[in-house]
Design a protein around this motif. Structure first.
Motif, PDB file in Angstrom:
ATOM      1  N   ASP A 158      -3.793  -3.745   1.379  1.00  0.00           N
ATOM      2  CA  ASP A 158      -2.559  -3.269   0.747  1.00  0.00           C
ATOM      3  C   ASP A 158      -2.895  -2.486  -0.528  1.00  0.00           C
ATOM      4  O   ASP A 158      -2.390  -2.774  -1.606  1.00  0.00           O
ATOM      5  N   LEU A 159      -3.745  -1.459  -0.367  1.00  0.00           N
ATOM      6  CA  LEU A 159      -4.118  -0.658  -1.540  1.00  0.00           C
ATOM      7  C   LEU A 159      -2.899   0.042  -2.143  1.00  0.00           C
ATOM      8  O   LEU A 159      -2.773   0.130  -3.370  1.00  0.00           O
ATOM      9  N   ASP A 160      -1.995   0.506  -1.283  1.00  0.00           N
ATOM     10  CA  ASP A 160      -0.808   1.167  -1.831  1.00  0.00           C
ATOM     11  C   ASP A 160      -0.039   0.201  -2.732  1.00  0.00           C
ATOM     12  O   ASP A 160       0.423   0.567  -3.810  1.00  0.00           O
ATOM     13  N   GLY A 161       0.088  -1.048  -2.263  1.00  0.00           N
ATOM     14  CA  GLY A 161       0.778  -2.062  -3.066  1.00  0.00           C
ATOM     15  C   GLY A 161       0.040  -2.336  -4.375  1.00  0.00           C
ATOM     16  O   GLY A 161       0.662  -2.529  -5.422  1.00  0.00           O
ATOM     17  N   LEU A 163      -1.768  -0.191  -5.987  1.00  0.00           N
ATOM     18  CA  LEU A 163      -1.552   0.969  -6.867  1.00  0.00           C
ATOM     19  C   LEU A 163      -0.140   0.966  -7.441  1.00  0.00           C
ATOM     20  O   LEU A 163       0.088   1.337  -8.594  1.00  0.00           O
ATOM     21  N   ARG A 164       0.824   0.518  -6.615  1.00  0.00           N
ATOM     22  CA  ARG A 164       2.217   0.487  -7.096  1.00  0.00           C
ATOM     23  C   ARG A 164       2.503  -0.735  -7.950  1.00  0.00           C
ATOM     24  O   ARG A 164       3.545  -0.842  -8.568  1.00  0.00           O
ATOM     25  N   THR A 166       2.856  -3.754  -6.615  1.00  0.00           N
ATOM     26  CA  THR A 166       3.751  -4.643  -5.864  1.00  0.00           C
ATOM     27  C   THR A 166       2.977  -5.611  -4.966  1.00  0.00           C
ATOM     28  O   THR A 166       3.582  -6.331  -4.177  1.00  0.00           O
ATOM     29  N   ALA A 167       1.635  -5.620  -5.067  1.00  0.00           N
ATOM     30  CA  ALA A 167       0.832  -6.402  -4.108  1.00  0.00           C
ATOM     31  C   ALA A 167       0.914  -7.907  -4.366  1.00  0.00           C
ATOM     32  O   ALA A 167       0.624  -8.702  -3.480  1.00  0.00           O
TER      33      ALA A 167
END
Ligand SMILES: CC(C)=CCC/C(C)=C/CC/C(C)=C/C=C/C(C)=C/C=C/C=C(C)/C=C/C=C(C)/C=C/C=C(C)/C=C/CC(C)(C)O
Ligand SMILES: C[S@@+](CC[C@H](N)C(=O)[O-])C[C@H]1O[C@@H](n2cnc3c(N)ncnc32)[C@H](O)[C@@H]1O
Length: 388
Positions: A158-161, A163-164, A166-167
């Motif tokens: 969950d790299l996008d999470g 970065l955001r 939200t992970a």
């Protein structure tokens, strides 16, 4: 990003776009050419240009296939193929039996491992280590680190999470229990055991780098702050038999260090203290202090507090050696920085700093004459040496 290659500090302001210089306009023109299939077709017809194009294509393919290659490596390590080949060659059949795999399936893996220069088929169905496999077979720490990547990869799922932001809670944040904030000094044995074991195993290569790059024979007494199980101290003590040894770490880790140093016959030469390096006054009877893989774990504010406490505690003239992977222009430093920057993002704390960032933190804390000392392997560590 100027300086370090790690997580931008939250308060960092972004710069306005610069005016379009000649370099910027040329880069734009170049990118448009390379992005155009017609230009690439033309390049493929010219021998030198084709060679350059193929190198660029291979680079991009390596990035694309990186995860697949890591899985091949991970599987070889989990099956202990490098250990099984450490004492010489083995047939596919013998390896398959030892791994509990069907020979044809194992052969499939071995063929890919050969393509990645991990093993070599020296005669039909007779396998030996290639260079990279030989390095892993000789370093239990490297194999342990490759196994440890299972956790890291799950977090990177969950790299996008990440970065955001939200992970949520990550596996690496749980693994590095002290990095989650709260009362680190209150951590119990179970919380510190997994990371302390990994650090002990993976210390051998780092200790080689540090001891090979800086002359510790000039010191009387060495204090390793955040010294873990005492693996670096034991190596330093082995290399310099007259050196007195001191270690400071969290109370639960200090207990482990005491035991490990005693097991290595170093109890008489060493003293271990537990506490919190942000606030506990540190022992000040050493003429050299090491911070190995410590500052990188912490965001700038906390790194400043650690260095502030160190500066308050130490006697003037004490040497300070900081050793960790640092961002820089060499290929090794760039590889390490791209890896550790995401590692710290997933861990939720710390960053991979450049040498300039670390020297600035040391100077700000009052340390004098910081200088860079290169090691044999910038993938693993660069040193900054300064004086209290
Ligand atoms: C004639 C002969 C015998 C040979 C001729 C050919 C020749 C000269 C070959 C050269 C052979 C040679 C000397 C090879 C050397 C290879 C080396 C030194 C390889 C080293 C590789 C190191 C690697 C892959 C290191 C990886 C490290 C990792 C992934 C570390 C991760 C660390 C972490 C996650 C730390 C966490 C702690 C924290 C949180 C950052 O504080
Ligand atoms: C990444 S490990 C490095 C260990 C060792 N220096 C090495 O390179 O193998 C970080 C070390 O810092 C210690 N540490 C973290 N927070 C601490 C604190 N507040 N006070 C004292 N030690 C701490 C940890 O227990 C751990 O041993």
């Amino acid at each position: 990003m100027a300086g370090g290659a790690g997580i931008a500090e939250p308060a960092r302001e972004t710069q306005p776009a610069p005016p379009p210089s000649l370099a910027i306009r040329l880069r734009h023109w170049r990118n448009r050419q390379i992005g155009s299939p017609g230009f690439r077709r033309l390049m493929a017809r010219l021998p030198v240009a084709r060679w350059i194009a193929n190198r660029k294509a291979n680079h991009l393919f390596r990035l694309t296939a990186g995860f697949v290659h890591s899985q091949i490596l991970g599987s070889c390590v989990r099956l202990d193929l490098f250990g099984l080949l450490a004492d010489g060659g083995q047939t596919t059949g013998a390896l398959a039996q030892a791994c509990g795999l069907d020979p044809a399936r194992l052969r499939l893996l071995l063929e890919q491992a050969e393509r990645l220069a991990l093993v070599r088929e020296m005669a039909p169905d007779f396998w030996m280590l290639d260079d990279a496999g030989a390095v892993i077979a000789g370093d239990a720490g490297l194999a342990a680190m490759i196994r440890h990547h299972d956790i890291f990869y799950r977090d990177l799922g969950d790299l996008d999470g990440l970065l955001r932001g939200t992970a949520g809670d990550t596996e690496l944040a749980r693994f590095w229990a002290y990095a989650r904030g709260g009362d680190a000094a209150g951590l119990d044995t179970a919380a510190v055991a997994p990371y302390s074991s990994l650090m002990r195993l993976s210390q051998a290569m780092i200790a080689d780098c540090v001891l090979g790059a800086h002359d510790f024979s000039r010191y009387r007494c060495l204090l390793d702050i955040g010294g873990g199980d005492g693996a670096f101290l034991a190596e330093a003590g082995g290399a310099h038999p007259a050196l007195e040894l001191r270690l400071f770490d969290l109370p639960a880790v200090a207990e482990r260090a005491q035991q490990h140093l005693a097991e290595q016959g170093l109890a008489g030469r060493s003293r271990v203290q537990g506490g919190d390096f942000v606030q506990t006054p540190l022992p000040n009877d050493s003429d050299c202090v090491t911070l190995i893989r410590i500052l990188c774990d912490h965001d700038d504010d906390r790194a400043r507090r650690i260095l502030g406490n160190l500066h308050r505690s130490l006697k003037p003239g004490t040497h300070l050696v900081v050793a960790e992977a640092m961002a820089g222009p060499s290929e090794g430093a760039r590889l390490a920085a791209s890896y550790f920057s995401l590692y710290f993002l997933a861990m939720g704390s710390g960053r991979c700093r450049g040498t300039g960032d670390i020297m600035a933190l040391l100077t700000e804390a009052g340390f004098q004459a910081p200088r860079i000392v290169q090691t044999a392997n910038p993938l693993l560590a660069t040193l900054i040496v300064a004086r209290r």
